[in-house]
Design a protein around this motif. Structure first.
Motif, mmCIF file in Angstrom:
data_model
loop_
_atom_site.group_PDB
_atom_site.id
_atom_site.type_symbol
_atom_site.label_atom_id
_atom_site.label_comp_id
_atom_site.label_asym_id
_atom_site.label_seq_id
_atom_site.Cartn_x
_atom_site.Cartn_y
_atom_site.Cartn_z
ATOM 1 N N PHE A 182 0.920 -1.342 -0.063
ATOM 2 C CA PHE A 182 0.038 -0.061 -0.189
ATOM 3 C C PHE A 182 0.745 1.262 -0.031
ATOM 4 C CE2 PHE A 182 0.646 1.465 4.271
ATOM 5 C CZ PHE A 182 0.990 0.227 4.983
ATOM 6 N N SER A 183 0.213 2.429 -0.406
ATOM 7 C CA SER A 183 0.783 3.741 -0.352
ATOM 8 C C SER A 183 -0.203 4.536 0.361
ATOM 9 C CB SER A 183 1.355 4.198 -1.709
ATOM 10 O OG SER A 183 0.220 4.370 -2.595
ATOM 11 N N ALA A 184 0.381 5.510 1.036
ATOM 12 C CA ALA A 184 -0.611 6.495 1.678
ATOM 13 C C ALA A 184 0.031 7.855 1.492
ATOM 14 C CB ALA A 184 -0.693 6.253 3.169
ATOM 15 N N THR A 185 -0.628 8.848 0.510
ATOM 16 C CA THR A 185 -0.166 10.120 0.635
ATOM 17 C C THR A 185 -1.002 10.883 1.397
ATOM 18 O OG1 THR A 185 0.285 9.543 -1.903
ATOM 19 C CG2 THR A 185 0.202 11.922 -1.226
ATOM 20 N N VAL A 186 -0.405 11.598 2.553
ATOM 21 C CA VAL A 186 -0.990 12.554 3.287
ATOM 22 C C VAL A 186 -0.699 13.656 3.048
ATOM 23 C CG1 VAL A 186 -1.316 12.866 5.879
ATOM 24 C CG2 VAL A 186 -0.269 10.683 5.356
ATOM 25 N N SER A 187 -2.048 14.538 2.609
ATOM 26 C CA SER A 187 -1.891 15.777 2.242
ATOM 27 C C SER A 187 -2.479 16.810 3.141
ATOM 28 C CB SER A 187 -2.685 16.011 1.035
ATOM 29 O OG SER A 187 -2.462 15.177 -0.073
ATOM 30 N N GLY A 188 -1.832 18.106 3.578
ATOM 31 C CA GLY A 188 -1.941 18.770 4.449
ATOM 32 C C GLY A 188 -1.861 20.329 3.998
ATOM 33 N N ARG A 189 -1.231 21.127 4.834
ATOM 34 C CA ARG A 189 -0.996 22.385 4.413
ATOM 35 C C ARG A 189 0.243 22.891 4.945
ATOM 36 N NH1 ARG A 189 -5.705 25.374 5.611
ATOM 37 N NH2 ARG A 189 -4.906 26.089 7.780
ATOM 38 N N GLY A 190 1.170 23.594 3.944
ATOM 39 C CA GLY A 190 2.602 23.764 4.462
ATOM 40 C C GLY A 190 2.402 25.204 5.358
ATOM 41 N N ALA A 191 3.497 25.469 6.049
ATOM 42 C CA ALA A 191 3.654 26.749 6.729
ATOM 43 C C ALA A 191 4.784 26.726 7.478
ATOM 44 C CB ALA A 191 2.525 26.949 7.849
ATOM 45 N N CYS A 232 7.341 0.653 5.778
ATOM 46 C CA CYS A 232 8.843 0.600 5.089
ATOM 47 C C CYS A 232 9.138 2.222 4.528
ATOM 48 C CB CYS A 232 8.899 -0.414 3.998
ATOM 49 S SG CYS A 232 8.242 -1.832 4.560
ATOM 50 N N MET A 233 8.577 3.094 4.404
ATOM 51 C CA MET A 233 8.695 4.228 3.801
ATOM 52 C C MET A 233 7.855 5.338 4.350
ATOM 53 S SD MET A 233 8.465 5.084 -0.288
ATOM 54 C CE MET A 233 7.308 6.436 -0.186
ATOM 55 N N PHE A 234 8.813 6.295 4.633
ATOM 56 C CA PHE A 234 7.804 7.691 5.382
ATOM 57 C C PHE A 234 8.707 8.848 4.729
ATOM 58 C CE2 PHE A 234 5.249 9.342 8.765
ATOM 59 C CZ PHE A 234 5.474 10.696 8.336
ATOM 60 N N HIS A 235 8.222 9.633 3.751
ATOM 61 C CA HIS A 235 9.017 10.785 3.271
ATOM 62 C C HIS A 235 8.029 11.845 3.371
ATOM 63 C CE1 HIS A 235 11.467 7.727 0.366
ATOM 64 N NE2 HIS A 235 11.858 7.884 1.410
ATOM 65 N N ALA A 236 9.018 13.122 3.578
ATOM 66 C CA ALA A 236 8.430 14.548 4.113
ATOM 67 C C ALA A 236 9.279 15.350 4.168
ATOM 68 C CB ALA A 236 7.104 14.340 5.052
ATOM 69 N N GLY A 237 9.051 16.472 3.740
ATOM 70 C CA GLY A 237 9.744 17.777 4.113
ATOM 71 C C GLY A 237 10.975 17.892 3.262
ATOM 72 N N SER A 238 11.282 19.306 3.300
ATOM 73 C CA SER A 238 12.528 19.462 2.420
ATOM 74 C C SER A 238 13.609 20.245 3.358
ATOM 75 C CB SER A 238 12.208 20.567 1.491
ATOM 76 O OG SER A 238 11.519 21.627 1.960
ATOM 77 N N THR A 239 13.275 20.897 4.682
ATOM 78 C CA THR A 239 14.260 21.307 5.513
ATOM 79 C C THR A 239 13.766 21.493 6.768
ATOM 80 O OG1 THR A 239 15.942 23.056 5.729
ATOM 81 C CG2 THR A 239 13.568 23.864 5.084
ATOM 82 N N ASP A 240 14.518 21.965 7.847
ATOM 83 C CA ASP A 240 14.206 21.853 9.518
ATOM 84 C C ASP A 240 13.311 23.238 9.858
ATOM 85 O OD1 ASP A 240 15.950 23.838 9.202
ATOM 86 O OD2 ASP A 240 17.652 22.679 10.490
ATOM 87 N N PRO A 244 6.146 20.756 5.846
ATOM 88 C CA PRO A 244 5.637 20.503 4.159
ATOM 89 C C PRO A 244 4.056 20.337 4.167
ATOM 90 C CG PRO A 244 6.489 18.428 5.677
ATOM 91 C CD PRO A 244 6.568 19.496 6.523
ATOM 92 N N ASP A 245 3.780 20.099 3.229
ATOM 93 C CA ASP A 245 2.092 19.948 2.753
ATOM 94 C C ASP A 245 1.794 18.374 2.415
ATOM 95 O OD1 ASP A 245 3.390 19.826 0.561
ATOM 96 O OD2 ASP A 245 2.067 21.342 -0.408
ATOM 97 N N ARG A 246 2.962 17.722 2.513
ATOM 98 C CA ARG A 246 2.527 15.989 2.184
ATOM 99 C C ARG A 246 3.656 15.318 2.758
ATOM 100 N NH1 ARG A 246 0.846 14.964 -3.642
ATOM 101 N NH2 ARG A 246 2.389 13.648 -4.054
ATOM 102 N N ALA A 247 3.170 14.040 2.972
ATOM 103 C CA ALA A 247 3.828 12.999 3.410
ATOM 104 C C ALA A 247 3.652 11.683 2.754
ATOM 105 C CB ALA A 247 3.813 12.752 4.871
ATOM 106 N N GLU A 248 4.767 11.047 2.081
ATOM 107 C CA GLU A 248 4.272 9.856 1.382
ATOM 108 C C GLU A 248 5.057 8.679 2.385
ATOM 109 O OE1 GLU A 248 3.277 9.622 -1.644
ATOM 110 O OE2 GLU A 248 3.383 11.781 -2.276
ATOM 111 N N ILE A 249 3.938 7.866 2.504
ATOM 112 C CA ILE A 249 4.188 6.464 3.282
ATOM 113 C C ILE A 249 3.646 5.611 2.481
ATOM 114 C CG2 ILE A 249 3.314 5.338 5.281
ATOM 115 C CD1 ILE A 249 2.510 8.130 6.665
ATOM 116 N N ALA A 250 4.529 4.283 2.601
ATOM 117 C CA ALA A 250 4.316 2.999 2.014
ATOM 118 C C ALA A 250 4.699 1.881 2.725
ATOM 119 C CB ALA A 250 5.007 3.045 0.616
ATOM 120 N N GLY A 251 4.067 0.816 2.552
ATOM 121 C CA GLY A 251 4.348 -0.541 3.366
ATOM 122 C C GLY A 251 3.736 -1.667 2.825
#
Ligand code: ZN
Ligand code: ZN
Length: 392
Positions: A182-191, A232-240, A244-251
């Motif tokens: 599965f993949s789960a794309t979590v969409s929010g709002r960046g700030a 097995c996968m959690f990708h989000a963000g670009s800096t500290d 971010p507005d999105r996270a990509e999760i898969a497993g």
């Protein structure tokens, strides 16, 4: 032809395949080598099922049972970390599951049975692409595998790290798990990181989703049925300093019973919906690549076990484990076992690195033993008196 002289050749071939791994449905070079080799031994290989699949049939010309023996040919998207001479020549591609070894063991069996054919019946040697996540077995079946090559029984063999070198193992019933990826794309709002109230933070929501998913095995599935949820996968963000507005999760979800697998799938959907409500995010949850539970039929498992025990009697190998613990790994041979009775068995790879690890390698010492198993199994099946019909 006798088997012994071809072993050195098969070991060299195995190392050549190892050095030139090909990913799912791209096994063009491998399939070419397999088909050429089979042709040299007098076979007329059929090519192109599931793109790169190769099937060769040994027809004794006398009515009798027909069986299907299957090896997988594909490699994995892993960069090899090894010192040996046959290390993969391609970064990001590696025979980390030993399918190079499976391919040559089945080739060796085709050579052995061509040299000393059984008295009657037919053996179909199936060299399958895309076992690793591509459901190549299912594709071959949909493209007519069992119509083109009628078989009453089917058999598979996988090397198994941790099982003594050359030791066989099998079990009746579920031996490998069914699975969903599965993949789960979590969409929010960046700030701005300092203004979290202006964000809808997909990292915190994603973390909650991951945590809640861990409860599914503990509270949704029968504790007596082995099951796994692995993110097995959690990708989000670009800096500290930016939310971010999105996270990509898969497993992946795995279970040894279809009911438990569906319970996990349904549970994960509810976890996604609950996370959406609790955190205000949107979650696009997609399931893909279903593999059925690999279930060995009792009669064929007993038959495989009898063949293993017969081989053990003539060597000093540890006796076969006929009640091998099942694995939560998945295997697309389950698709074949849904259509025909059969048995999926293991052969010990010794104390090697685990399957899929970057320092794994297939143990060439087990090649003769694998060939002996395939050949004895074919002879045993084709000589069985109670088989009455050459077609299923
Ligand atoms: Zn694998
Ligand atoms: Zn494998």
């Amino acid at each position: 032809m006798r088997v012994t002289p071809v072993i050195d050749h098969l070991v060299a071939l195995r190392r050549d395949l190892h050095a030139h791994p090909e990913l799912r449905f791209e096994e063009v070079r491998t399939a070419g080598i397999v088909a050429d080799q089979l042709a040299q031994w007098g076979y007329r290989p059929h090519r192109g099922l599931a793109k790169t699949g190769v099937v060769a049939s040994l027809d004794t010309g006398r009515p009798g049972p027909s069986i299907l023996l299957r090896a997988d040919m594909d490699a994995l998207p892993v960069t090899e970390r090894a010192e040996h001479d046959h290390v993969s020549r391609h970064a990001g591609r590696m025979h980390a599951c030993g399918h190079d070894g499976h391919t040559v063991m089945l080739l060796g069996a085709a050579a052995e049975l061509a040299a000393r054919p059984p008295a009657r019946g037919r053996v179909h040697f199936v060299f399958q692409p895309a076992e690793e996540g591509g459901a190549g077995a299912d594709v071959m079946i949909r493209e007519g595998l069992f119509d083109l090559f009628p078989s009453q029984r089917c058999f598979g063999l996988h090397n198994w790290p941790g099982l003594a070198v050359g030791r066989f193992g099998v079990r009746a019933g579920p031996i490998m798990a069914g699975g969903w990826r599965f993949s789960a794309t979590v969409s929010g709002r960046g700030a701005h990181a300092a203004q979290p109230h202006r964000a809808i933070d997909p990292v915190v929501a994603g973390a909650a989703f991951v945590q809640a998913a861990q409860h599914l095995v503990a509270r949704r599935t029968d504790p007596l049925v082995p099951a796994v949820v692995s993110i097995c996968m959690f990708h989000a963000g670009s800096t500290d300093n930016i939310l971010p507005d999105r996270a990509e999760i898969a497993g992946t979800l795995r279970a040894l019973a279809p009911g438990a697998l569906e319970a996990l799938k349904e549970g994960l959907r509810e976890v996604a919906e609950g996370t959406e409500r609790a955190f205000g995010v949107r979650i696009a949850l997609l399931f893909h690549s279903p593999y059925p539970v690999t279930v060995n039929s009792p009669a064929e498992t007993a038959l495989a076990g009898a063949v293993m025990t017969g081989l053990d009697a003539s060597t000093d190998e540890a006796p076969a484990d006929l009640d091998l613990p099942p694995s939560l790994a998945s295997e697309d041979f389950g698709f074949m076992l849904e259509r025909r009775p059969g048995a999926y068995a293991m052969i010990g790879n010794g104390p090697s690195a685990p399957l899929h690890a970057p320092d794994y390698d297939f143990n060439d010492r087990i090649i003769p033993r694998g060939i002996a198993y395939w050949a004895a199994l074919a002879r045993h099946c084709l000589s069985e008196a109670q088989q009455k019909d050459t077609h299923e």
